[in-house]
Design a protein around this motif. Structure first.
Motif, PDB file in Angstrom:
ATOM      1  N   ILE A 216       0.827  -1.208   0.000  1.00 11.94           N
ATOM      2  CA  ILE A 216       0.000   0.000   0.000  1.00 11.94           C
ATOM      3  C   ILE A 216       0.859   1.254   0.000  1.00 11.94           C
ATOM      4  O   ILE A 216       0.703   2.138  -0.850  1.00 11.94           O
ATOM      5  CB  ILE A 216      -0.958  -0.012   1.200  1.00 11.94           C
ATOM      6  N   TYR A 217       1.787   1.350   0.936  1.00 13.05           N
ATOM      7  CA  TYR A 217       2.539   2.599   1.070  1.00 13.05           C
ATOM      8  C   TYR A 217       3.645   2.709   0.025  1.00 13.05           C
ATOM      9  O   TYR A 217       3.719   3.700  -0.693  1.00 13.05           O
ATOM     10  CB  TYR A 217       3.108   2.727   2.481  1.00 13.05           C
ATOM     11  N   VAL A 218       4.497   1.686  -0.053  1.00 12.84           N
ATOM     12  CA  VAL A 218       5.601   1.760  -1.015  1.00 12.84           C
ATOM     13  C   VAL A 218       5.083   1.614  -2.441  1.00 12.84           C
ATOM     14  O   VAL A 218       5.473   2.354  -3.345  1.00 12.84           O
ATOM     15  CB  VAL A 218       6.658   0.692  -0.691  1.00 12.84           C
ATOM     16  N   GLY A 219       4.163   0.669  -2.655  1.00 15.43           N
ATOM     17  CA  GLY A 219       3.736   0.381  -4.009  1.00 15.43           C
ATOM     18  C   GLY A 219       2.634   1.256  -4.535  1.00 15.43           C
ATOM     19  O   GLY A 219       2.442   1.341  -5.737  1.00 15.43           O
ATOM     20  N   ALA A 220       1.881   1.930  -3.669  1.00 15.33           N
ATOM     21  CA  ALA A 220       0.750   2.730  -4.147  1.00 15.33           C
ATOM     22  C   ALA A 220       0.916   4.208  -3.846  1.00 15.33           C
ATOM     23  O   ALA A 220       0.823   5.050  -4.740  1.00 15.33           O
ATOM     24  CB  ALA A 220      -0.551   2.210  -3.523  1.00 15.33           C
ATOM     25  N   VAL A 221       1.183   4.551  -2.595  1.00 13.26           N
ATOM     26  CA  VAL A 221       1.218   5.972  -2.221  1.00 13.26           C
ATOM     27  C   VAL A 221       2.403   6.673  -2.866  1.00 13.26           C
ATOM     28  O   VAL A 221       2.268   7.775  -3.420  1.00 13.26           O
ATOM     29  CB  VAL A 221       1.255   6.107  -0.681  1.00 13.26           C
ATOM     30  N   VAL A 222       3.576   6.048  -2.852  1.00 14.34           N
ATOM     31  CA  VAL A 222       4.747   6.704  -3.447  1.00 14.34           C
ATOM     32  C   VAL A 222       4.599   6.790  -4.961  1.00 14.34           C
ATOM     33  O   VAL A 222       4.945   7.802  -5.579  1.00 14.34           O
ATOM     34  CB  VAL A 222       6.032   5.939  -3.053  1.00 14.34           C
ATOM     35  N   VAL A 223       4.044   5.732  -5.586  1.00 20.41           N
ATOM     36  CA  VAL A 223       3.802   5.793  -7.028  1.00 20.41           C
ATOM     37  C   VAL A 223       2.790   6.888  -7.352  1.00 20.41           C
ATOM     38  O   VAL A 223       2.933   7.639  -8.329  1.00 20.41           O
ATOM     39  CB  VAL A 223       3.332   4.419  -7.538  1.00 20.41           C
ATOM     40  N   LEU A 224       1.748   7.033  -6.518  1.00 23.09           N
ATOM     41  CA  LEU A 224       0.781   8.110  -6.709  1.00 23.09           C
ATOM     42  C   LEU A 224       1.446   9.475  -6.572  1.00 23.09           C
ATOM     43  O   LEU A 224       1.165  10.408  -7.335  1.00 23.09           O
ATOM     44  CB  LEU A 224      -0.360   7.965  -5.696  1.00 23.09           C
ATOM     45  N   LEU A 225       2.370   9.597  -5.616  1.00 21.73           N
ATOM     46  CA  LEU A 225       3.094  10.856  -5.451  1.00 21.73           C
ATOM     47  C   LEU A 225       3.923  11.181  -6.687  1.00 21.73           C
ATOM     48  O   LEU A 225       3.901  12.318  -7.181  1.00 21.73           O
ATOM     49  CB  LEU A 225       3.994  10.765  -4.209  1.00 21.73           C
ATOM     50  N   LEU A 226       4.626  10.189  -7.227  1.00 22.80           N
ATOM     51  CA  LEU A 226       5.445  10.433  -8.407  1.00 22.80           C
ATOM     52  C   LEU A 226       4.578  10.743  -9.629  1.00 22.80           C
ATOM     53  O   LEU A 226       4.921  11.593 -10.451  1.00 22.80           O
ATOM     54  CB  LEU A 226       6.341   9.225  -8.678  1.00 22.80           C
TER      55      LEU A 226
END
Length: 198
Positions: free
Chosen positions: A61-71
């Motif tokens: 969730i955090y590494v694979g989704a939130v950071v990708v959403l941020l980028l």
């Protein structure tokens, strides 16, 4: 001090150091990558504490989704990729607040636990976590869902420059038919009638 304690201290140091780099760098994309390291170190701490499910949820969730959403938000809003001069601000207020909060939490934990040994509970599984999430923690779960949905809508709005932009006002002088006055149009009509009568 056991090997587990040493590993926890090492992962904690990596998490704190990468978190300091997140708030200290002037490159937005590098801040996102440092955030990946920080969240990965937290997931490693969960693994050391035998909470494998929480660790993989942290990664997914955090590494694979939130950071990708941020980028993706950085790319969609065409934010500057390199060093930003607006991020070069004095860091002592943030360091003061962060250091005070860290010391306060450390004092609170030391006062609460001292050097007592805490018994670890029985290892959980996906069924027990699902029961807790959808019974005792259902309201925070729904609030988090609404928060993520609003963040997604906000990213879409930010990526569309035409939403909320003022429309250009059209005046009478800008219209092609308004360039000629009524008298000119009447003269053109009369000339056309004379041409047709010939």
């Amino acid at each position: 001090m056991t090997g587990v304690d040493v590993l926890l201290l090492a992962l904690g140091a990596v998490a704190v150091g990468s978190a300091a780099l997140v708030v200290g760098t002037r490159h937005l994309v590098r801040a996102g990558l440092y955030l990946v390291v920080c969240l990965g170190a937290v997931a490693g701490m969960y693994l050391v504490l035998a909470a494998e499910l929480v660790a993989w949820v942290q990664v997914l969730i955090y590494v694979g989704a939130v950071v990708v959403l941020l980028l993706f938000a950085v790319m969609l809003t065409r934010a500057p990729i390199g060093a930003s001069d607006d991020l070069d601000r004095p860091g002592w207020p943030a360091a003061l607040i962060g250091g005070g909060a860290g010391l306060g939490l450390a004092a609170l934990l030391v006062d609460a636990y001292r050097w007592t040994t805490v018994e670890l509970p029985e290892a959980g599984n996906a069924e027990r976590i699902g029961e807790q999430v959808f019974s005792s923690w259902v309201l925070p779960f729904e609030v988090l869902s609404v928060l993520l949905l609003s963040a997604l809508v906000g990213a879409i709005v930010l990526s569309r420059p035409d939403i909320g932009a003022p429309r250009p006002k059209t005046t009478d002088a800008a219209r092609p038919e308004a360039a000629d006055g009524p008298a000119d149009r009447a003269g053109d009509d009369a000339a056309g009638d004379r041409g047709r009568s010939r």
